[in-house]
Design an enzyme around this catalytic site. Structure first.
Site, mmCIF file in Angstrom:
data_model
loop_
_atom_site.group_PDB
_atom_site.id
_atom_site.type_symbol
_atom_site.label_atom_id
_atom_site.label_comp_id
_atom_site.label_asym_id
_atom_site.label_seq_id
_atom_site.Cartn_x
_atom_site.Cartn_y
_atom_site.Cartn_z
ATOM 1 N N CYS A 36 0.839 -1.194 0.000
ATOM 2 C CA CYS A 36 0.000 0.000 0.000
ATOM 3 C C CYS A 36 0.878 1.249 0.000
ATOM 4 O O CYS A 36 2.009 1.214 0.478
ATOM 5 C CB CYS A 36 -0.874 -0.031 1.265
ATOM 6 S SG CYS A 36 -1.923 1.402 1.511
ATOM 7 N N VAL A 37 0.353 2.336 -0.502
ATOM 8 C CA VAL A 37 1.083 3.599 -0.472
ATOM 9 C C VAL A 37 1.379 4.016 0.974
ATOM 10 O O VAL A 37 2.343 4.718 1.228
ATOM 11 C CB VAL A 37 0.305 4.696 -1.237
ATOM 12 C CG1 VAL A 37 -0.974 5.063 -0.509
ATOM 13 C CG2 VAL A 37 1.160 5.912 -1.463
#
Length: 162
Positions: A36-37
């Site tokens: 995930c970012v």
């Protein structure tokens, strides 16, 4: 009134663990993902844990693959990834769902206790954080984009409480 101590969760090894073992501690409960970012928040979460664990802070991480398939690994792969890349040594539990009919009961409870943006109960993305006081009550919810440093004043206040 129910508290998080009324719940049991599944460990990475498949055993049931009561959250009652965390009575008297301040908790941060967070749904996480490895691709995930926001995955770099593991660094700040670990730093927060190291800074306050002696005072009674525990971080409980729950991997979730519901948002863009960003947590595809097995429980073992997730733990290895977190330890190898981020030096994580706070508890990480078995992969769960946080929304929908198969949502982990603990997360259903968390969402009922603290709503998100515009009163939403739904968790919008990975790294939604819930802060729990020493009595097991949900006191604050932080959106994924909120920096870990934003949790610090709330945690310090709760740790200082008798």
């Amino acid at each position: 009134m129910p508290t998080i101590y009324d719940f049991s969760v599944t460990t990475l090894t498949g055993e049931q663990q009561s959250l009652a073992q965390y009575q008297g501690q301040v908790l941060v409960i967070v749904n996480v993902a490895s691709q995930c970012v926001f995955t770099t928040q593991y660094v700040q979460l670990q730093a927060l844990y190291e800074r306050y664990r002696a005072q009674g802070l525990v971080i409980l991480a729950f991997p979730c693959n519901q948002f863009g398939g960003q947590e595809p690994g097995s429980n073992t792969e997730i733990m290895q990834f977190c330890q190898l890349h981020f030096g994580v040594d706070f508890p990480i539990f078995a992969k769960i769902e946080v929304n929908g009919p198969n949502a982990e009961p603990l997360f259903r409870f968390l969402k009922q206790q603290q709503r998100g943006f515009l009163g939403s109960r739904r968790i919008k993305w990975n790294f939604t954080k819930f802060v729990i006081d020493k009595e097991g009550h949900v006191v604050k919810r932080f959106a994924p984009y909120r920096k870990i440093a934003d949790l610090q004043p709330v945690i310090e206040k709760l740790l200082a409480a008798a």
